[in-house]
Design a protein around this motif. Structure first.
Motif, PDB file in Angstrom:
ATOM      1  N   ILE A  67       0.866  -1.181   0.000  1.00 11.85           N
ATOM      2  CA  ILE A  67       0.000   0.000   0.000  1.00 11.85           C
ATOM      3  C   ILE A  67       0.901   1.230   0.000  1.00 11.85           C
ATOM      4  N   LEU A  68       0.953   1.926  -1.111  1.00  7.98           N
ATOM      5  CA  LEU A  68       1.795   3.121  -1.161  1.00  7.98           C
ATOM      6  C   LEU A  68       1.239   4.185  -0.220  1.00  7.98           C
ATOM      7  N   PRO A  69       2.120   4.920   0.472  1.00 13.73           N
ATOM      8  CA  PRO A  69       1.678   5.879   1.500  1.00 13.73           C
ATOM      9  C   PRO A  69       1.264   7.224   0.900  1.00 13.73           C
ATOM     10  N   VAL A  70       0.218   7.194   0.066  1.00 14.30           N
ATOM     11  CA  VAL A  70      -0.185   8.392  -0.671  1.00 14.30           C
ATOM     12  C   VAL A  70      -1.484   9.005  -0.147  1.00 14.30           C
ATOM     13  N   ASP A  71      -2.128   8.352   0.826  1.00 11.95           N
ATOM     14  CA  ASP A  71      -3.418   8.829   1.319  1.00 11.95           C
ATOM     15  C   ASP A  71      -3.303   9.386   2.736  1.00 11.95           C
ATOM     16  N   ARG A  72      -4.012  10.466   3.002  1.00 12.14           N
ATOM     17  CA  ARG A  72      -4.133  10.917   4.390  1.00 12.14           C
ATOM     18  C   ARG A  72      -4.780   9.801   5.203  1.00 12.14           C
ATOM     19  N   LEU A 106      11.400   8.801   0.692  1.00 10.16           N
ATOM     20  CA  LEU A 106      11.021  10.180   0.995  1.00 10.16           C
ATOM     21  C   LEU A 106      10.098  10.724  -0.093  1.00 10.16           C
ATOM     22  N   SER A 107      10.283  10.246  -1.291  1.00 10.20           N
ATOM     23  CA  SER A 107       9.370  10.464  -2.413  1.00 10.20           C
ATOM     24  C   SER A 107       9.742   9.406  -3.444  1.00 10.20           C
ATOM     25  N   TRP A 108       8.872   9.221  -4.431  1.00 10.67           N
ATOM     26  CA  TRP A 108       9.138   8.094  -5.334  1.00 10.67           C
ATOM     27  C   TRP A 108       8.543   8.331  -6.712  1.00 10.67           C
ATOM     28  N   ARG A 109       9.387   8.324  -7.696  1.00 11.63           N
ATOM     29  CA  ARG A 109       9.029   8.329  -9.107  1.00 11.63           C
ATOM     30  C   ARG A 109       7.914   9.314  -9.438  1.00 11.63           C
ATOM     31  N   SER A 110       6.852   8.831 -10.097  1.00  5.06           N
ATOM     32  CA  SER A 110       5.793   9.725 -10.569  1.00  5.06           C
ATOM     33  C   SER A 110       4.972  10.320  -9.440  1.00  5.06           C
ATOM     34  N   GLY A 124       5.417   9.216   5.527  1.00  7.37           N
ATOM     35  CA  GLY A 124       6.519   8.405   6.033  1.00  7.37           C
ATOM     36  C   GLY A 124       6.106   6.969   6.307  1.00  7.37           C
ATOM     37  N   ALA A 125       7.016   6.034   5.992  1.00  9.38           N
ATOM     38  CA  ALA A 125       6.700   4.616   6.108  1.00  9.38           C
ATOM     39  C   ALA A 125       6.506   4.167   7.555  1.00  9.38           C
ATOM     40  N   PRO A 161       5.889   5.857  10.502  1.00  8.46           N
ATOM     41  CA  PRO A 161       4.662   6.325  11.148  1.00  8.46           C
ATOM     42  C   PRO A 161       3.404   5.680  10.574  1.00  8.46           C
ATOM     43  N   THR A 162       3.390   5.475   9.252  1.00  7.21           N
ATOM     44  CA  THR A 162       2.240   4.816   8.633  1.00  7.21           C
ATOM     45  C   THR A 162       2.080   3.396   9.168  1.00  7.21           C
ATOM     46  N   LEU A 163       3.176   2.675   9.272  1.00 10.65           N
ATOM     47  CA  LEU A 163       3.100   1.306   9.796  1.00 10.65           C
ATOM     48  C   LEU A 163       2.706   1.287  11.271  1.00 10.65           C
ATOM     49  N   THR A 164       3.123   2.295  12.015  1.00 17.00           N
ATOM     50  CA  THR A 164       2.707   2.385  13.417  1.00 17.00           C
ATOM     51  C   THR A 164       1.199   2.563  13.515  1.00 17.00           C
ATOM     52  N   ALA A 165       0.664   3.451  12.679  1.00 15.41           N
ATOM     53  CA  ALA A 165      -0.786   3.635  12.666  1.00 15.41           C
ATOM     54  C   ALA A 165      -1.487   2.352  12.246  1.00 15.41           C
TER      55      ALA A 165
END
Length: 300
Positions: A9-14, A40-44, A52-53, A55-59
């Motif tokens: 799951i790319l971290p692109v959503d609030r 920190l950012s990725w491609r397109s 951030g990965a 914090p996202t995984l912590t949530a």
């Protein structure tokens, strides 16, 4: 070992807009693991939302109860073993021992220069990874570590109480070259590949399968040299970067055909991207969910 199906799951959503719902749905659909990219950012996606990965995984760890969670992949590009170890121990604790660390040498993308440094050469990335991974292993298995290296050092670094998973959380080591494969054989509980990138544009699925077979053979040789049975390692294929591209997500039958061919190579885990409209990872969400619930079962 039966084939496992995971997602990234790319971290692109609030988180409170759509992020949380995706991770909950991943658990409901029965995925083995849900990963996210540690960039920190990725491609397109560089000029759009990207969170951030860790914090996202912590949530995600606090929102789910059964789903394994992980990175695909963390790298030395912008991390240090001492601070990463502390964060991983905390994340493993919060999740109740459900974290897998996907980790690799990193690449030459945006992460490589985001801290203001010149991008490292492939040799420099390999050198750093060769020092980073053994030190991280020590930090996650020993209470106190002092190390003076060429690139990374630790001075009486405390990592108490250590991981919930013992002796530490598992490493899924991304590697295709000889040095990386030796590290996977020595430190990995899993090996990760995306295939041969040189085949992505003009190669065929058949050529890709052959390239993956050769990679797996090289992993086997590296394990033999390390005195380890290659069967101890899970073999993880992150899809979307072979000549097949998004075709395995076009239908359940297409996925079963793709997954079956790669299971026959010895892969134990297939990772598919959660659909993102108007991107390289666009796919029909209904088909994606059918693949999650029916695809692996049809492999028999």
């Amino acid at each position: 070992m039966s084939l496992r199906l995971s997602t990234v799951i790319l971290p692109v959503d609030r988180w409170h807009a759509a992020g949380r719902a995706k991770w909950l749905r991943a658990e409901e659909l029965g995925f083995h693991t849900a990963y996210t990219y540690d960039h920190l950012s990725w491609r397109s996606f560089r000029d759009g939302p990207w969170f951030g990965a860790l914090p996202t995984l912590t949530a995600a760890a606090t929102a789910t109860t059964r789903l394994r969670l992980g990175t695909l992949v963390t790298s030395p590009n912008f991390r240090h073993p001492v601070t990463l170890a502390k964060e991983l121990i905390s994340l493993d604790d919060i999740s109740g021992g459900r974290i897998t660390l996907g980790i690799g040498a990193g690449g030459s993308g945006f992460d490589a220069t985001a801290l203001g440094q010149e991008a490292w050469t492939p040799k420099e990335r390999a050198d750093r990874f060769g020092e980073f991974l053994p030190l991280l292993d020590r930090l996650l298995t020993e209470d106190a570590v002092t190390h003076r290296g060429t690139h990374y050092s630790a001075h009486e670094a405390r990592t108490i109480p250590g991981c919930v998973q013992r002796p530490r959380l598992p490493f899924a080591v991304a590697a295709t070259g000889p040095r990386g494969l030796r590290l996977a054989a020595r430190y990995g509980q899993a090996w990760v590949t995306t295939g041969d990138p040189q085949l992505y544009e003009e190669g065929t699925p058949e050529q890709s399968v052959e390239a993956l077979r050769v990679q797996a053979e090289k992993l086997g040789k590296a394990c033999a040299e390390a005195g380890r049975d290659v069967a101890e390692l899970d073999k993880v294929l992150l899809t979307g970067f072979t000549p097949d591209r998004g075709r395995p997500l076009e239908s359940v039958d297409a996925f079963v055909d793709f997954a079956g061919r790669h299971r026959d190579l010895g892969f134990t885990e297939i990772v598919i991207h959660w659909p993102i409209p108007d991107s390289d990872f666009a796919a029909d969400e209904k088909v994606f969910e059918r693949i999650a619930t029916e695809g692996v079962a049809q492999l028999g």
